[in-house]
Design a protein around this motif. Structure first.
Motif, PDB file in Angstrom:
ATOM      1  N   LYS A 100       0.963  -1.146   0.086  1.00  0.00           N
ATOM      2  CA  LYS A 100       0.204   0.003  -0.080  1.00  0.00           C
ATOM      3  C   LYS A 100       0.837   1.179  -0.046  1.00  0.00           C
ATOM      4  CE  LYS A 100      -3.925  -0.384   2.381  1.00  0.00           C
ATOM      5  NZ  LYS A 100      -4.824  -0.603   3.522  1.00  0.00           N
ATOM      6  N   ALA A 101       1.712   1.144   0.663  1.00  0.00           N
ATOM      7  CA  ALA A 101       2.851   2.297   0.904  1.00  0.00           C
ATOM      8  C   ALA A 101       3.482   2.582  -0.739  1.00  0.00           C
ATOM      9  CB  ALA A 101       3.863   2.054   1.678  1.00  0.00           C
ATOM     10  N   LEU A 102       4.110   1.646  -1.334  1.00  0.00           N
ATOM     11  CA  LEU A 102       4.518   1.800  -2.761  1.00  0.00           C
ATOM     12  C   LEU A 102       3.314   2.195  -3.462  1.00  0.00           C
ATOM     13  CD1 LEU A 102       6.888   1.266  -4.441  1.00  0.00           C
ATOM     14  CD2 LEU A 102       6.069  -1.050  -4.966  1.00  0.00           C
ATOM     15  N   LEU A 103       2.164   1.808  -3.495  1.00  0.00           N
ATOM     16  CA  LEU A 103       1.232   2.254  -4.304  1.00  0.00           C
ATOM     17  C   LEU A 103       0.866   3.520  -4.043  1.00  0.00           C
ATOM     18  CD1 LEU A 103      -1.101   1.511  -6.442  1.00  0.00           C
ATOM     19  CD2 LEU A 103      -2.629   1.237  -4.327  1.00  0.00           C
ATOM     20  N   TYR A 104       0.411   4.146  -2.888  1.00  0.00           N
ATOM     21  CA  TYR A 104       0.362   5.450  -2.852  1.00  0.00           C
ATOM     22  C   TYR A 104       1.367   6.382  -3.040  1.00  0.00           C
ATOM     23  CZ  TYR A 104      -3.675   3.592   0.068  1.00  0.00           C
ATOM     24  OH  TYR A 104      -4.711   2.879   0.204  1.00  0.00           O
ATOM     25  N   VAL A 105       2.658   6.157  -2.799  1.00  0.00           N
ATOM     26  CA  VAL A 105       3.584   6.784  -3.070  1.00  0.00           C
ATOM     27  C   VAL A 105       3.942   7.071  -4.763  1.00  0.00           C
ATOM     28  CG1 VAL A 105       6.506   6.887  -3.252  1.00  0.00           C
ATOM     29  CG2 VAL A 105       5.108   6.676  -0.840  1.00  0.00           C
ATOM     30  N   LEU A 106       3.882   5.994  -5.260  1.00  0.00           N
ATOM     31  CA  LEU A 106       3.924   6.131  -6.970  1.00  0.00           C
ATOM     32  C   LEU A 106       2.595   6.908  -7.517  1.00  0.00           C
ATOM     33  CD1 LEU A 106       5.072   2.432  -7.682  1.00  0.00           C
ATOM     34  CD2 LEU A 106       6.369   4.625  -7.661  1.00  0.00           C
ATOM     35  N   LEU A 107       1.323   6.862  -6.738  1.00  0.00           N
ATOM     36  CA  LEU A 107       0.482   7.549  -7.441  1.00  0.00           C
ATOM     37  C   LEU A 107       0.440   8.919  -7.028  1.00  0.00           C
ATOM     38  CD1 LEU A 107      -2.743   5.513  -6.265  1.00  0.00           C
ATOM     39  CD2 LEU A 107      -1.940   5.635  -8.485  1.00  0.00           C
ATOM     40  N   SER A 108       1.274   9.488  -6.091  1.00  0.00           N
ATOM     41  CA  SER A 108       1.691  11.012  -5.806  1.00  0.00           C
ATOM     42  C   SER A 108       2.440  11.750  -6.551  1.00  0.00           C
ATOM     43  CB  SER A 108       1.867  10.928  -4.313  1.00  0.00           C
ATOM     44  OG  SER A 108       3.104  10.629  -4.087  1.00  0.00           O
ATOM     45  N   ILE A 109       3.445  10.822  -7.299  1.00  0.00           N
ATOM     46  CA  ILE A 109       4.372  11.586  -8.038  1.00  0.00           C
ATOM     47  C   ILE A 109       4.088  12.221  -9.236  1.00  0.00           C
ATOM     48  CG2 ILE A 109       6.348  11.069  -9.281  1.00  0.00           C
ATOM     49  CD1 ILE A 109       7.191   9.024  -7.153  1.00  0.00           C
ATOM     50  N   PRO A 110       3.086  11.428 -10.273  1.00  0.00           N
ATOM     51  CA  PRO A 110       2.886  11.996 -11.452  1.00  0.00           C
ATOM     52  C   PRO A 110       2.427  13.445 -11.439  1.00  0.00           C
ATOM     53  CG  PRO A 110       2.534   9.612 -11.650  1.00  0.00           C
ATOM     54  CD  PRO A 110       2.747   9.931 -10.193  1.00  0.00           C
ATOM     55  N   PRO A 111       1.250  13.648 -10.688  1.00  0.00           N
ATOM     56  CA  PRO A 111       0.775  15.098 -10.866  1.00  0.00           C
ATOM     57  C   PRO A 111       1.545  16.099 -10.373  1.00  0.00           C
ATOM     58  CG  PRO A 111      -0.629  13.727  -9.901  1.00  0.00           C
ATOM     59  CD  PRO A 111       0.520  12.735  -9.845  1.00  0.00           C
ATOM     60  N   ILE A 112       2.436  15.842  -9.737  1.00  0.00           N
ATOM     61  CA  ILE A 112       3.570  16.863  -9.273  1.00  0.00           C
ATOM     62  C   ILE A 112       4.568  16.968 -10.225  1.00  0.00           C
ATOM     63  CG2 ILE A 112       5.359  17.502  -7.784  1.00  0.00           C
ATOM     64  CD1 ILE A 112       3.823  15.758  -5.554  1.00  0.00           C
ATOM     65  N   ALA A 113       4.629  15.890 -10.943  1.00  0.00           N
ATOM     66  CA  ALA A 113       5.790  15.825 -12.134  1.00  0.00           C
ATOM     67  C   ALA A 113       5.461  16.645 -13.393  1.00  0.00           C
ATOM     68  CB  ALA A 113       6.392  14.533 -12.421  1.00  0.00           C
ATOM     69  N   MET A 114       4.026  16.642 -13.493  1.00  0.00           N
ATOM     70  CA  MET A 114       3.481  17.228 -14.812  1.00  0.00           C
ATOM     71  C   MET A 114       3.014  18.719 -14.628  1.00  0.00           C
ATOM     72  SD  MET A 114       0.499  14.598 -15.761  1.00  0.00           S
ATOM     73  CE  MET A 114       0.966  13.060 -16.813  1.00  0.00           C
ATOM     74  N   CYS A 115       2.671  19.211 -13.391  1.00  0.00           N
ATOM     75  CA  CYS A 115       2.488  20.686 -12.865  1.00  0.00           C
ATOM     76  C   CYS A 115       2.746  20.848 -11.725  1.00  0.00           C
ATOM     77  CB  CYS A 115       0.974  20.867 -13.330  1.00  0.00           C
ATOM     78  SG  CYS A 115       0.361  22.476 -13.030  1.00  0.00           S
ATOM     79  N   VAL A 116       3.612  21.489 -11.542  1.00  0.00           N
ATOM     80  CA  VAL A 116       4.173  21.930 -10.317  1.00  0.00           C
ATOM     81  C   VAL A 116       3.715  23.316  -9.508  1.00  0.00           C
ATOM     82  CG1 VAL A 116       6.231  22.691  -8.805  1.00  0.00           C
ATOM     83  CG2 VAL A 116       6.709  21.055 -10.634  1.00  0.00           C
ATOM     84  N   GLY A 117       2.521  23.055  -8.959  1.00  0.00           N
ATOM     85  CA  GLY A 117       1.850  23.964  -8.452  1.00  0.00           C
ATOM     86  C   GLY A 117       1.292  23.909  -6.942  1.00  0.00           C
ATOM     87  N   ILE A 118       0.811  24.673  -6.451  1.00  0.00           N
ATOM     88  CA  ILE A 118       0.491  24.441  -4.940  1.00  0.00           C
ATOM     89  C   ILE A 118      -0.633  23.426  -4.725  1.00  0.00           C
ATOM     90  CG2 ILE A 118      -0.988  26.421  -4.773  1.00  0.00           C
ATOM     91  CD1 ILE A 118       1.304  25.556  -2.159  1.00  0.00           C
ATOM     92  N   SER A 119      -1.595  23.397  -5.732  1.00  0.00           N
ATOM     93  CA  SER A 119      -2.754  22.532  -5.533  1.00  0.00           C
ATOM     94  C   SER A 119      -2.209  21.231  -5.863  1.00  0.00           C
ATOM     95  CB  SER A 119      -3.822  22.948  -6.366  1.00  0.00           C
ATOM     96  OG  SER A 119      -3.498  23.021  -7.907  1.00  0.00           O
ATOM     97  N   THR A 120      -1.260  21.044  -6.747  1.00  0.00           N
ATOM     98  CA  THR A 120      -0.756  19.512  -6.983  1.00  0.00           C
ATOM     99  C   THR A 120       0.089  19.286  -5.916  1.00  0.00           C
ATOM    100  OG1 THR A 120       0.713  20.327  -8.587  1.00  0.00           O
ATOM    101  CG2 THR A 120      -1.166  19.504  -9.552  1.00  0.00           C
TER     102      THR A 120
END
Length: 176
Positions: A100-120
């Motif tokens: 579960k830890a690996l899944l959640y960490v991997l899910l959190s990376i793509p939105p931040i990598a695509m758009c670095v903004g306060i909301s992401t």
């Protein structure tokens, strides 16, 4: 006749989970952070979609989808309109904490990598924190004080002992 069954064959009861050494309050904390964090991530994903940049729109949509996945795994009571939500939640509950830890960490990376903004960053950061909490659960319980002192006093660290100098020995590579 057995309850819930027909005939003489007993229905298998739910298997008892073996204790994993994690306290109940820490499990509840991780589920609460996952549930509240995914709701916030979905809201902030919608906010990220209000943009003129196409990558931020895609990142916002991904963040909403990933937030929905996390809430589906952590709090199926929030997804009662989906028939298979309880099945998915039970499957996720039977997984090891590191998965579960690996899944959640991997899910959190793509939105931040695509758009670095306060909301992401904030929305996906909450999903990342949930993954970090499950990672701490995967590490397990810390040993008691006596066990740690016994291990430290044994001197079983071969690498450390190999690099220490004796008073009587001259270090290698030093010629006087």
């Amino acid at each position: 006749m057995w309850p819930g069954g027909s005939g003489n064959t007993p229905q298998p009861q739910e298997e008892q989970k073996k204790p994993d050494g994690v306290s109940w309050w820490f499990k509840t904390l991780a589920r609460a952070v996952g549930t509240i964090g995914s709701l916030i991530a979905m809201g902030l994903g919608l906010w990220a979609c209000i943009s003129i940049h196409s990558m931020c729109i895609v990142a916002g949509v991904l963040q909403m989808v990933f937030g929905f996945i996390v809430i589906l795994l952590e709090a199926p009571c929030c997804c009662q309109f989906i028939e298979f939500a309880n099945t998915i939640s039970k499957f996720a509950d039977n997984r090891a904490h590191w998965q579960k830890a690996l899944l959640y960490v991997l899910l959190s990376i793509p939105p931040i990598a695509m758009c670095v903004g306060i909301s992401t960053i904030f929305g996906s950061g909450l999903i990342f924190i949930t993954g970090a909490l499950y990672g701490l659960m995967a590490l397990g319980k810390k040993a008691d004080r006596e066990t740690m002192l016994a291990r430290a006093s044994k001197g079983g660290d071969i690498e450390m002992n190999a690099t220490l100098l004796d008073k009587n020995k001259q270090p290698a590579g030093e010629n006087r």
